[in-house]
Each structure stands twice: as structure tokens, then as C-alpha cells.
Design an enzyme around this catalytic site. Sequence first.
Site, PDB file in Angstrom:
ATOM      1  N   GLU A 126     -10.082  -1.480   5.085  1.00  0.00           N
ATOM      2  CA  GLU A 126     -10.761  -1.237   6.346  1.00  0.00           C
ATOM      3  C   GLU A 126     -12.010  -2.115   6.458  1.00  0.00           C
ATOM      4  O   GLU A 126     -12.448  -2.716   5.480  1.00  0.00           O
ATOM      5  CB  GLU A 126     -11.139   0.244   6.439  1.00  0.00           C
ATOM      6  CG  GLU A 126      -9.960   1.209   6.378  1.00  0.00           C
ATOM      7  CD  GLU A 126      -9.153   1.266   7.671  1.00  0.00           C
ATOM      8  OE1 GLU A 126      -9.301   0.358   8.514  1.00  0.00           O
ATOM      9  OE2 GLU A 126      -8.369   2.216   7.850  1.00  0.00           O
ATOM     10  N   ASP A 153      -8.529  -3.244  14.206  1.00  0.00           N
ATOM     11  CA  ASP A 153      -9.902  -3.471  13.747  1.00  0.00           C
ATOM     12  C   ASP A 153      -9.988  -4.612  12.732  1.00  0.00           C
ATOM     13  O   ASP A 153     -11.028  -4.824  12.114  1.00  0.00           O
ATOM     14  CB  ASP A 153     -10.500  -2.197  13.153  1.00  0.00           C
ATOM     15  CG  ASP A 153      -9.681  -1.644  11.986  1.00  0.00           C
ATOM     16  OD1 ASP A 153      -8.690  -2.300  11.585  1.00  0.00           O
ATOM     17  OD2 ASP A 153     -10.022  -0.559  11.480  1.00  0.00           O
ATOM     18  N   HIS A 166      -8.110  -4.946   9.923  1.00  0.00           N
ATOM     19  CA  HIS A 166      -7.806  -4.636   8.520  1.00  0.00           C
ATOM     20  C   HIS A 166      -6.463  -5.230   8.094  1.00  0.00           C
ATOM     21  O   HIS A 166      -5.569  -5.445   8.915  1.00  0.00           O
ATOM     22  CB  HIS A 166      -7.840  -3.119   8.260  1.00  0.00           C
ATOM     23  CG  HIS A 166      -6.675  -2.348   8.799  1.00  0.00           C
ATOM     24  ND1 HIS A 166      -6.769  -1.527   9.891  1.00  0.00           N
ATOM     25  CD2 HIS A 166      -5.390  -2.252   8.366  1.00  0.00           C
ATOM     26  CE1 HIS A 166      -5.589  -0.963  10.119  1.00  0.00           C
ATOM     27  NE2 HIS A 166      -4.732  -1.397   9.210  1.00  0.00           N
ATOM     28  N   ASP A 214       0.829  -1.198   0.000  1.00  0.00           N
ATOM     29  CA  ASP A 214       0.000   0.000   0.000  1.00  0.00           C
ATOM     30  C   ASP A 214       0.869   1.256   0.000  1.00  0.00           C
ATOM     31  O   ASP A 214       2.090   1.183   0.142  1.00  0.00           O
ATOM     32  CB  ASP A 214      -0.935   0.009   1.222  1.00  0.00           C
ATOM     33  CG  ASP A 214      -0.249  -0.522   2.486  1.00  0.00           C
ATOM     34  OD1 ASP A 214       0.934  -0.183   2.716  1.00  0.00           O
ATOM     35  OD2 ASP A 214      -0.889  -1.273   3.239  1.00  0.00           O
TER      36      ASP A 214
END
Length: 261
Positions: free
Chosen positions: A143, A136, A138, A67
Amino acid sequence: MEVVIVQDAKAGGELIAEAMASLLSRKPDALLGVATGSTPLPIYEALAAKVRSGAVDASRARICQLDEYVGLPADHPESYRSVVLRQVVEPLGLTEASFMGPDGTAEDVQAACEAYDRALPEAGGVDLQLLGIGTDGHIGFNEPCSSLASRTRIKTLTEQTRVDNARFFDGDIEQVPHHVITQGIGTILEARHLVLLATGEGKADAVVQTVEGPVSALVPASALQLHPHATVVVDEAAASKLKLADYFRHTYANKPAWQGL
């Protein structure tokens, strides 16, 4: 999915670096997908040590990004291009010619996403993709509620992710970009081997949902359950909520040596 519980982050780094070294011995020009953040640092340090000692030849290895921030200059110290060059490419004795990643400064970001998504299979596909996991759940910057079939694309970061990443920007969340280019979950799942490393008690909830929970877009990392060769390496703290922890320890302890990681 194979789950390997190790004593600590250093042990996890050594284990994964050994798997990468084994891959390079079989395929010297392997395309290695790398992740950023603090979690994978023990992997890169262990692999670089193997290169320095002559235990592994990484001279033909190729490196690709998972990324990249959108709008952050490529030479900014916290652009993921800069981080990967600093933490992976240079320590392995490689040059920028061995490196590929998306263009986060492109005028047409969508075109840059599509170009990178095409470039990976054109390069022969990713042989081993390293992954971290967010609190979370991801992976990459996919996300919660990202499509499990998603391709490389632009994403808006959650405030929690921006808070988590502020430590790399002198603690100032205002410096953390709002958007990133990330390989999609569908893109990530095309790698031949996925290796996720999670360490620390703060990742325990995400790990248990990834490994023992249902496959759900709410926990993007749970998509690893769909992959034919996915390995999750966790330290004792990150494994603390796994109901099947003893089973995972037993299966790894009795694994045939020829299977490797």
C-alpha cells in the site's frame, strides 16, 4: 521502463501471453509470478489457449504467488491459492506440485513471510512477474508509503483496497480480510522481468503517477522505474492521462523485432 499502449484488455492479454510463451520456449521451467484480480484474466485465457493449441509447452513451468490473505482457509474460493489454482495452474494443465505460495494460515505469520521470501531465490528467482495496479498505485499489497526496499511481510489493507476487493466477496466488505502476506517491493524488484497490465479509465491516475511521476513510496508502483526490465502495458483508457502517450506509441511501433517485450 517500456510503456506499450494497446487497444483494449484483450489485446494486452494477447501481447503479454505471447511474451510468456516466448520465455517458456527459451526456458521451459521458468518461474512465472502471477497476480490475481480481474485485470490479468485475459493473459491467463490467452496463454491457456496457446497451450491447448500446442503453440506452447507449459508442462515444466512453475507458478508462484504474489500475495495471500491472512486467516482465509487455503480452500476458501477467494483465497489467492484457490484463485491461482483455478485460473492459472489448472488451465495450463499443471499440478499443485508446480505451484508455490506463502502460507496465509500459518500460526507464525512472520516466519511464513520469511520462509517464502527465501524460497523464491532458492527456486532460482522469478523469471517474469505479472503485476496489476491498485487505484492508489499499490502493487501486490504494498500500500502507499510501503518501503521501496521492503521484503515479503504482513500488511494491513487500506479501506479503499478492501472496498475494491469486496466485489469478490459478494460485495460484502466485512468478508474481506484486513491483513495479507505480500511480496515486498524489494522482493518484486528482484524478478528478471516485471510486466504490469492496467486497463480502464479508473487506473489512469495510478498509471500516470507510476510512469511519469517521481519515484515515491506514496505510489509504490513507481518503483518499477528503478528496474532494468520493466514493461507497462495499458489500454487506451488507462493511458488517457499520459503526457508522453504519442512518444510511447512511436517507440513501440519502431522497436526492433528482435528485442521482444
